[in-house]
Design a protein around this motif. Structure first.
Motif, PDB file in Angstrom:
ATOM      1  N   ASP A 189      37.030  86.487   9.246  1.00 24.21           N
ATOM      2  CA  ASP A 189      37.709  86.547   7.949  1.00 24.21           C
ATOM      3  C   ASP A 189      39.172  86.974   8.074  1.00 24.21           C
ATOM      4  O   ASP A 189      39.857  87.150   7.056  1.00 24.21           O
ATOM      5  N   LYS A 190      39.627  87.179   9.317  1.00 25.96           N
ATOM      6  CA  LYS A 190      41.012  87.579   9.623  1.00 25.96           C
ATOM      7  C   LYS A 190      41.378  88.912   8.989  1.00 25.96           C
ATOM      8  O   LYS A 190      42.511  89.144   8.595  1.00 25.96           O
ATOM      9  N   GLU A 191      40.393  89.806   8.920  1.00 25.18           N
ATOM     10  CA  GLU A 191      40.618  91.154   8.378  1.00 25.18           C
ATOM     11  C   GLU A 191      41.038  92.129   9.471  1.00 25.18           C
ATOM     12  O   GLU A 191      41.552  93.205   9.163  1.00 25.18           O
ATOM     13  N   ILE A 192      40.785  91.782  10.744  1.00 24.75           N
ATOM     14  CA  ILE A 192      41.198  92.629  11.854  1.00 24.75           C
ATOM     15  C   ILE A 192      41.920  91.757  12.888  1.00 24.75           C
ATOM     16  O   ILE A 192      41.706  90.543  12.961  1.00 24.75           O
ATOM     17  N   SER A 193      42.748  92.392  13.691  1.00 29.46           N
ATOM     18  CA  SER A 193      43.526  91.674  14.705  1.00 29.46           C
ATOM     19  C   SER A 193      42.653  91.358  15.930  1.00 29.46           C
ATOM     20  O   SER A 193      41.571  91.935  16.117  1.00 29.46           O
ATOM     21  N   PHE A 194      43.154  90.473  16.765  1.00 31.10           N
ATOM     22  CA  PHE A 194      42.455  90.137  17.998  1.00 31.10           C
ATOM     23  C   PHE A 194      42.307  91.377  18.877  1.00 31.10           C
ATOM     24  O   PHE A 194      41.251  91.599  19.478  1.00 31.10           O
ATOM     25  N   GLN A 195      43.329  92.213  18.963  1.00 32.02           N
ATOM     26  CA  GLN A 195      43.269  93.425  19.783  1.00 32.02           C
ATOM     27  C   GLN A 195      42.203  94.396  19.271  1.00 32.02           C
ATOM     28  O   GLN A 195      41.471  94.999  20.063  1.00 32.02           O
ATOM     29  N   GLU A 196      42.115  94.571  17.956  1.00 29.53           N
ATOM     30  CA  GLU A 196      41.084  95.449  17.396  1.00 29.53           C
ATOM     31  C   GLU A 196      39.695  94.867  17.672  1.00 29.53           C
ATOM     32  O   GLU A 196      38.760  95.589  18.037  1.00 29.53           O
ATOM     33  N   TRP A 227      36.551  96.535  19.959  1.00 26.34           N
ATOM     34  CA  TRP A 227      35.165  96.717  19.518  1.00 26.34           C
ATOM     35  C   TRP A 227      34.195  96.034  20.475  1.00 26.34           C
ATOM     36  O   TRP A 227      33.152  96.589  20.815  1.00 26.34           O
ATOM     37  N   LEU A 228      34.534  94.804  20.886  1.00 26.15           N
ATOM     38  CA  LEU A 228      33.632  94.080  21.787  1.00 26.15           C
ATOM     39  C   LEU A 228      33.459  94.825  23.103  1.00 26.15           C
ATOM     40  O   LEU A 228      32.350  94.932  23.626  1.00 26.15           O
ATOM     41  N   ARG A 229      34.544  95.335  23.631  1.00 25.42           N
ATOM     42  CA  ARG A 229      34.467  96.049  24.917  1.00 25.42           C
ATOM     43  C   ARG A 229      33.615  97.313  24.824  1.00 25.42           C
ATOM     44  O   ARG A 229      32.991  97.700  25.800  1.00 25.42           O
ATOM     45  N   THR A 230      33.599  97.948  23.676  1.00 27.33           N
ATOM     46  CA  THR A 230      32.857  99.205  23.568  1.00 27.33           C
ATOM     47  C   THR A 230      31.435  99.056  23.064  1.00 27.33           C
ATOM     48  O   THR A 230      30.627  99.957  23.272  1.00 27.33           O
ATOM     49  N   THR A 231      31.110  97.919  22.418  1.00 29.57           N
ATOM     50  CA  THR A 231      29.778  97.830  21.815  1.00 29.57           C
ATOM     51  C   THR A 231      28.929  96.656  22.272  1.00 29.57           C
ATOM     52  O   THR A 231      27.731  96.646  22.022  1.00 29.57           O
ATOM     53  N   ALA A 232      29.502  95.669  22.939  1.00 30.03           N
ATOM     54  CA  ALA A 232      28.745  94.457  23.248  1.00 30.03           C
ATOM     55  C   ALA A 232      28.103  94.458  24.641  1.00 30.03           C
ATOM     56  O   ALA A 232      27.297  93.592  24.942  1.00 30.03           O
TER      57      ALA A 232
END
Length: 104
Positions: free
Chosen positions: A17-24, A28-33
Motif C-alpha cells: 500500500d506504499k505506507e512504508i519505505s523499502f528500507q523500513e 522488518w523482513l530481516r528481523t521477523t522472517a
C-alpha cells in the motif's frame, strides 16, 4: 497458517500500500522472517538466502524496481505463511530468483 507472523503479513501489506519505505520493509523482513524457512523445511541457509535476496534488490537493481521486487518477495513470504508449503521452495517465477539464484 503459521502462527506468530500476523505482524509480518501486516508489514507486507503496508509495503504494498506504499505506507512504508523499502528500507523500513527490509528492516522488518530481516528481523521477523528468518523463522519461516526453518519452520517449513527450507533446504539451505534460509537467513543467508533472504539476506542476499534483500541485498540484491537494493544493490543490483535500480530504485524504481524495488517496489515490484519487494512485492514479489512479500508475495512469496505471505504464501509461505498462509499455505505452509513443505518443503519451502524459492519461487521460480520471481525475477531475483531467476536472475540471481537459478542454477540453470
Amino acid at each position: 497458517m503459521l502462527r506468530g507472523y500476523n505482524r509480518l503479513i501486516r508489514v507486507i501489506q503496508e509495503f504494498r500500500d506504499k505506507e512504508i519505505s523499502f528500507q523500513e520493509y527490509t528492516g522488518w523482513l530481516r528481523t521477523t522472517a528468518f523463522g519461516i524457512g526453518y519452520e517449513l523445511s527450507y533446504e539451505g541457509e534460509w537467513s543467508n538466502k533472504l539476506d542476499a535476496w534483500l541485498e540484491l534488490i537494493e544493490h543490483c537493481y535500480p530504485e524504481e524496481d524495488w517496489y515490484e521486487l519487494g512485492c514479489s518477495l512479500g508475495n512469496f513470504l505471505e504464501n509461505a505463511i498462509i499455505n505452509e508449503p513443505r518443503p519451502l521452495k524459492l519461487p521460480e517465477d520471481d525475477r531475483i530468483v531467476r536472475e540471481q539464484f537459478s542454477t540453470k
